[in-house]
Write a protein that holds these residues in place. Structure first.
Motif, PDB file in Angstrom:
ATOM      1  N   VAL A  97       0.849  -1.195   0.000  1.00 49.73           N
ATOM      2  CA  VAL A  97       0.000   0.000   0.000  1.00 49.73           C
ATOM      3  C   VAL A  97       0.881   1.239   0.000  1.00 49.73           C
ATOM      4  N   ALA A  98       0.589   2.157  -0.891  1.00 45.37           N
ATOM      5  CA  ALA A  98       1.318   3.421  -0.959  1.00 45.37           C
ATOM      6  C   ALA A  98       0.361   4.567  -0.687  1.00 45.37           C
ATOM      7  N   ALA A  99       0.924   5.682  -0.259  1.00 44.47           N
ATOM      8  CA  ALA A  99       0.132   6.890  -0.053  1.00 44.47           C
ATOM      9  C   ALA A  99       0.886   8.079  -0.608  1.00 44.47           C
ATOM     10  N   ALA A 100       0.123   9.081  -1.007  1.00 44.14           N
ATOM     11  CA  ALA A 100       0.668  10.370  -1.427  1.00 44.14           C
ATOM     12  C   ALA A 100      -0.067  11.443  -0.642  1.00 44.14           C
ATOM     13  N   ALA A 101       0.666  12.437  -0.155  1.00 41.61           N
ATOM     14  CA  ALA A 101       0.051  13.490   0.653  1.00 41.61           C
ATOM     15  C   ALA A 101       0.669  14.836   0.303  1.00 41.61           C
ATOM     16  N   ILE A 102      -0.187  15.810   0.032  1.00 41.47           N
ATOM     17  CA  ILE A 102       0.236  17.185  -0.193  1.00 41.47           C
ATOM     18  C   ILE A 102      -0.145  17.987   1.046  1.00 41.47           C
ATOM     19  N   VAL A 135      -3.865  19.258   1.786  1.00 42.12           N
ATOM     20  CA  VAL A 135      -4.454  19.791   0.561  1.00 42.12           C
ATOM     21  C   VAL A 135      -5.111  18.651  -0.217  1.00 42.12           C
ATOM     22  N   ALA A 136      -4.432  17.513  -0.237  1.00 34.96           N
ATOM     23  CA  ALA A 136      -4.967  16.296  -0.858  1.00 34.96           C
ATOM     24  C   ALA A 136      -4.162  15.114  -0.347  1.00 34.96           C
ATOM     25  N   TRP A 137      -4.810  13.964  -0.291  1.00 33.51           N
ATOM     26  CA  TRP A 137      -4.123  12.718   0.033  1.00 33.51           C
ATOM     27  C   TRP A 137      -4.819  11.593  -0.711  1.00 33.51           C
ATOM     28  N   ALA A 138      -4.094  10.533  -0.968  1.00 29.43           N
ATOM     29  CA  ALA A 138      -4.674   9.388  -1.670  1.00 29.43           C
ATOM     30  C   ALA A 138      -3.827   8.160  -1.389  1.00 29.43           C
ATOM     31  N   VAL A 139      -4.435   6.996  -1.590  1.00 32.42           N
ATOM     32  CA  VAL A 139      -3.705   5.739  -1.437  1.00 32.42           C
ATOM     33  C   VAL A 139      -3.832   4.934  -2.719  1.00 32.42           C
ATOM     34  N   GLY A 140      -2.870   4.073  -2.939  1.00 32.60           N
ATOM     35  CA  GLY A 140      -2.886   3.124  -4.043  1.00 32.60           C
ATOM     36  C   GLY A 140      -2.291   1.824  -3.548  1.00 32.60           C
ATOM     37  N   SER A 141      -2.607   0.740  -4.197  1.00 33.89           N
ATOM     38  CA  SER A 141      -2.087  -0.544  -3.726  1.00 33.89           C
ATOM     39  C   SER A 141      -1.770  -1.451  -4.892  1.00 33.89           C
ATOM     40  N   ALA A 142      -0.990  -2.474  -4.595  1.00 27.97           N
ATOM     41  CA  ALA A 142      -0.717  -3.562  -5.531  1.00 27.97           C
ATOM     42  C   ALA A 142      -0.995  -4.856  -4.783  1.00 27.97           C
ATOM     43  N   THR A 143      -1.777  -5.732  -5.373  1.00 30.63           N
ATOM     44  CA  THR A 143      -2.217  -6.950  -4.710  1.00 30.63           C
ATOM     45  C   THR A 143      -1.081  -7.954  -4.575  1.00 30.63           C
ATOM     46  N   ALA A 144      -1.334  -8.975  -3.766  1.00 34.89           N
ATOM     47  CA  ALA A 144      -0.360 -10.060  -3.640  1.00 34.89           C
ATOM     48  C   ALA A 144      -0.093 -10.710  -4.992  1.00 34.89           C
ATOM     49  N   GLU A 145      -1.122 -10.832  -5.812  1.00 37.63           N
ATOM     50  CA  GLU A 145      -0.935 -11.407  -7.141  1.00 37.63           C
ATOM     51  C   GLU A 145      -0.014 -10.531  -7.999  1.00 37.63           C
ATOM     52  N   GLU A 146      -0.162  -9.230  -7.881  1.00 40.35           N
ATOM     53  CA  GLU A 146       0.712  -8.334  -8.629  1.00 40.35           C
ATOM     54  C   GLU A 146       2.140  -8.368  -8.097  1.00 40.35           C
ATOM     55  N   VAL A 147       2.280  -8.520  -6.790  1.00 42.70           N
ATOM     56  CA  VAL A 147       3.617  -8.700  -6.218  1.00 42.70           C
ATOM     57  C   VAL A 147       4.293  -9.920  -6.834  1.00 42.70           C
ATOM     58  N   ALA A 163      -1.205   5.812  -6.247  1.00 42.82           N
ATOM     59  CA  ALA A 163      -1.507   6.805  -5.216  1.00 42.82           C
ATOM     60  C   ALA A 163      -1.382   8.217  -5.764  1.00 42.82           C
ATOM     61  N   VAL A 164      -0.312   8.480  -6.500  1.00 46.30           N
ATOM     62  CA  VAL A 164      -0.111   9.815  -7.075  1.00 46.30           C
ATOM     63  C   VAL A 164      -1.230  10.144  -8.056  1.00 46.30           C
ATOM     64  N   GLU A 165      -1.582   9.183  -8.886  1.00 47.87           N
ATOM     65  CA  GLU A 165      -2.632   9.426  -9.887  1.00 47.87           C
ATOM     66  C   GLU A 165      -4.008   9.606  -9.249  1.00 47.87           C
ATOM     67  N   ALA A 166      -4.178   9.119  -8.027  1.00 45.24           N
ATOM     68  CA  ALA A 166      -5.473   9.237  -7.353  1.00 45.24           C
ATOM     69  C   ALA A 166      -5.645  10.560  -6.614  1.00 45.24           C
ATOM     70  N   LEU A 167      -4.600  11.376  -6.534  1.00 47.22           N
ATOM     71  CA  LEU A 167      -4.713  12.658  -5.836  1.00 47.22           C
ATOM     72  C   LEU A 167      -5.755  13.548  -6.518  1.00 47.22           C
ATOM     73  N   ALA A 168      -6.647  14.125  -5.722  1.00 42.36           N
ATOM     74  CA  ALA A 168      -7.679  14.998  -6.280  1.00 42.36           C
ATOM     75  C   ALA A 168      -7.106  16.327  -6.758  1.00 42.36           C
ATOM     76  N   VAL A 169      -5.980  16.717  -6.188  1.00 40.77           N
ATOM     77  CA  VAL A 169      -5.287  17.947  -6.587  1.00 40.77           C
ATOM     78  C   VAL A 169      -3.961  17.535  -7.203  1.00 40.77           C
ATOM     79  N   PRO A 170      -3.665  17.928  -8.446  1.00 41.08           N
ATOM     80  CA  PRO A 170      -2.425  17.472  -9.092  1.00 41.08           C
ATOM     81  C   PRO A 170      -1.201  18.073  -8.412  1.00 41.08           C
ATOM     82  N   PRO A 171      -0.210  17.256  -8.098  1.00 40.22           N
ATOM     83  CA  PRO A 171       1.012  17.783  -7.488  1.00 40.22           C
ATOM     84  C   PRO A 171       1.908  18.441  -8.532  1.00 40.22           C
TER      85      PRO A 171
END
Length: 274
Positions: A97-102, A135-147, A163-171
């Protein structure tokens, strides 16, 4: 606000409640009165206030140091800086699981640090504070199958990109823990041990860790017997013992050695999840 005259009339218990427990401001003149107060308890209240002030100054200095990368970018006119980090790379089960936060310039959550340096209660508190103030935050993940399909390093990069692509506000710029995120058309900087050097990356690390831990708590109910609620998928003795007894479940990473060994020599859990 307390005056020197009020200090002399105020019971020590009330002084402690107001100045220590509630954090009421203490003017310099009132502090001098406390210092000269003949009551030992009153002077002890002043000592506690001074310790709190010193702790606040130290925390302020620590947070300013954690904003060195962000400050350099802000001074160049770059406003929206996203910290990016992930959790769960070294586990035997579950997603990365990854996160991006502005973060806005004024948000400096007290105690925010690399998630590995915090206990669960502090992470939960700070995660809520980051989410409420970002300002914005988002999470993204990769499944065990993708691992298993990509390898864990590439899966971590995929989770970060999501996670970056899911941010509602572009960084406008990314600060990333120890790597660079491919496929993202945003200037970025990888910082070794970035979760301990950048407040934005630390914020992302906390959000990623809290999010992943919650997913593993859910997995405890879906796949009982493995202890996911306690070890979160890491290779704890309890987890390795469950793998030997039960075999892998659906969210185990088959390319990881303990899971592969359980598949080769252990029981087949639910006929390989059929």
């Amino acid at each position: 606000m307390l005056t020197p005259e009020a200090i002399a009339r105020c019971p020590v218990a009330d002084l402690r409640r107001r100045l220590v427990d509630e954090g009421e401001p203490l003017p310099d003149a009132a502090a001098e009165a406390l210092s000269a107060d003949p009551r030992a308890g009153a002077r002890a209240v002043l000592a506690a206030v001074e310790r709190r002030r010193a702790a606040n100054r130290a925390e302020g200095q620590r947070l300013r140091a954690l904003l060195a990368f962000e400050t350099a970018l802000w001074e160049r006119g770059v406003a929206r800086i996203a910290g990016v980090d992930e959790a769960g790379v070294g586990t035997l089960a579950g997603p990365v699981v990854a996160a991006a936060a502005i973060l806005p310039r004024e948000l400096r959550p007290r105690g925010l640090d690399d998630s590995k340096q915090l206990d669960a209660r502090a992470r939960e508190r700070l995660c809520a504070e980051v989410k409420a103030g970002a300002v914005a935050w988002a999470v993204g993940s990769a499944t065990a199958e993708e691992v298993d399909a990509l390898n864990v390093y590439q899966a971590g990069l995929l989770a970060m990109r999501r996670a970056v692509e899911a941010l509602a506000v572009p960084p406008e710029h990314l600060l990333v823990d120890a790597r660079r995120v491919p496929g993202v058309a945003v200037p970025q900087q990888g910082i070794v041990k970035g979760d301990a050097k950048s407040l934005s990356i630390a914020a992302a690390s906390v959000v990623a860790k809290v999010t992943r831990d919650a997913l593993m708590l859910d997995a405890e109910g879906k796949y009982p017997g493995y202890g996911f609620a306690r070890h979160k998928g890491y290779g704890a003795p309890e987890h390795l013992d469950a793998l030997r007894r039960l075999g892998p479940c659906e969210i185990h990473r088959r390319t990881f050695a303990p899971v592969r060994e359980a598949l080769d020599g252990g029981p087949r859990q639910r006929e390989l999840f059929g």
